[in-house]
Scaffold this active site. Structure first.
Site, PDB file in Angstrom:
ATOM      1  CG  HIS A  75     -27.507 -24.364  35.773  1.00  0.00           C
ATOM      2  ND1 HIS A  75     -26.947 -23.123  35.550  1.00  0.00           N
ATOM      3  CD2 HIS A  75     -26.729 -25.255  35.100  1.00  0.00           C
ATOM      4  CE1 HIS A  75     -25.903 -23.252  34.754  1.00  0.00           C
ATOM      5  NE2 HIS A  75     -25.743 -24.534  34.473  1.00  0.00           N
ATOM      6  CG  ASP A  81     -25.335 -32.748  35.108  1.00  0.00           C
ATOM      7  OD1 ASP A  81     -24.856 -32.863  33.967  1.00  0.00           O
ATOM      8  OD2 ASP A  81     -24.846 -32.004  35.978  1.00  0.00           O
TER       9      ASP A  81
END
Length: 396
Positions: A292, A340
């Site tokens: 990320h 996720d």
């Protein structure tokens, strides 16, 4: 020189842009420039038209325009907000650490904090009525039902309170009902999900924590879509419909589904590590479930959820196997897991319905969307950026 198909080598592209090869590669990783593989040598090449366009932007006399382009790619902040921010690897809701809130708070409490920080309990009101048409959508995905629900509400603005925050609780409860295909309820939102998926007490608490951790995330793609629509004066359901549409994309909410497929395939494969490597090499090159840009040291939301899952693993062989796959994938990719992957692991380990991770994400994020829609509407400013034209010009 360019190849016959007008693709440039890395050296030629860097020379045209006036940058080093390392900077060229960083442009690709940041999404500023595309690259393609040469079928013979497998070396990456760069479309000449894109390189020239980027060169034009770099040499734009109006440097403010280039700064705006960079800001749209994980760059500088472009809007002011009092709702949430990410700093030092932490996610903060009005100054409160989201991971600390996840230990005890409900989504309703997080929503009230995000909405106005005034300790107001907006969820004391009764449950709203579900439009009859929403009960007749067999076969539709939870996200499709939720999107339809917002469209139905947006088409009847007379039934929506003038204040976005005053109507927020009703919209969230309708959203939960549409996602689960149940009747609207005043039951805490995490318990509604747990009840629908027959989750035990441990799973119920995990759902509660996940909802809090995913309630907002600064100016992500879906939140920006919500703010754009809200800035036009559109209703709250219409604004949330835009958020749901953005969430459906593979590069946003679809990440948990991609990570779930990776885990499922690895569980069924003779060699799990080979399956994982092949998946990310041929199917999901963007490392769905890992990495990320805003958390270079690791996503704290994933760390919290996967850490909680590890405490539940003893006596649950499927969960043990899935967590081992998560670790193996992270080692292969040399990357930290993101939220996720945590959603995918939860969905698969507890045999929740496929798409449950997306349902958790959508319901949680609706709390932040409502806060941003209200903040944007209160500013009375229309979001209408300008575009820099880089196409062909008319000629005599």
């Amino acid at each position: 020189m360019a190849a016959m198909n007008n693709d440039l080598s890395a050296q030629d592209a860097a020379r045209l842009l006036g940058v080093s090869l390392l900077t060229l590669y960083s442009y690709v990783s940041r999404g500023l420039l595309a690259s393609v593989r040469n079928g013979v040598s497998r070396r990456k090449r760069y479309p000449q038209e894109e390189v020239l366009r980027l060169a034009a932007r770099k040499h734009d006399a109006k440097r403010g325009g280039q700064a705006a382009v960079a800001a749209m790619h994980w760059g500088l902040p472009v809007l002011e907000t009092q709702i949430s921010h990410i700093a030092g690897g932490r996610l903060l809701y009005r100054g409160y650490d989201a991971t600390a809130l996840a230990r005890h708070a409900t989504l309703e409490a997080a929503a009230s904090l995000l909405w106005d920080d005034g300790a107001s309990d907006y969820f004391q009101q009764d449950a709203p009525c579900l439009p009859q048409a929403l009960s007749s959508a067999p076969g539709a995905t939870p996200l499709a039902r939720a999107t339809f629900a917002m469209a139905m509400l947006a088409s009847a603005p007379a039934n929506v309170p003038a204040s976005m925050l005053q109507g927020g609780h009703a919209v969230m409860r309708l959203l939960a009902a549409a996602l689960l295909q149940t009747a609207p309820s005043t039951l805490p939102l995490h318990r509604q999900l747990a009840q629908a998926w027959q989750a035990d007490a441990d799973q119920t608490q995990l759902i509660r924590a996940a909802l809090v951790l995913l309630a907002d995330h600064e100016l992500n793609a879906s939140t920006f879509a919500v703010r754009c629509v809200a800035s036009t004066g559109a209703s709250l359901p219409a604004s949330l419909g835009a958020g749901l549409a953005a969430l459906s994309g593979n590069k946003h909410g679809g990440g948990s589904a991609a990570a779930r497929r990776m885990l499922a395939q690895a569980l069924a494969a003779p060699d799990a590590r080979d399956s994982i490597a092949n998946y990310y090499k041929t199917i999901a090159p963007e490392f769905a479930g890992f990495g990320h840009p805003l958390y270079p040291l690791g996503d704290p939301r994933a760390a919290y959820l996967l850490g909680t899952l590890s405490t539940l693993a003893p006596g649950r062989p499927p969960l043990v196997a899935i967590l081992a796959l998560c670790t193996a994938a992270g080692e292969l990719l040399d990357s930290k897991p993101n939220a996720d992957l945590a959603l995918a692991a939860m969905e698969l380990a507890f045999d929740w319905p496929e798409g449950a991770g997306m349902a958790v994400f959508a319901l949680a994020r609706s709390a932040g969307w409502i806060a941003h829609a209200a903040e944007q509407a209160a500013s009375a400013a229309l979001i209408r950026p300008r575009a820099r034209y880089v196409g062909r010009h008319q000629r005599d």
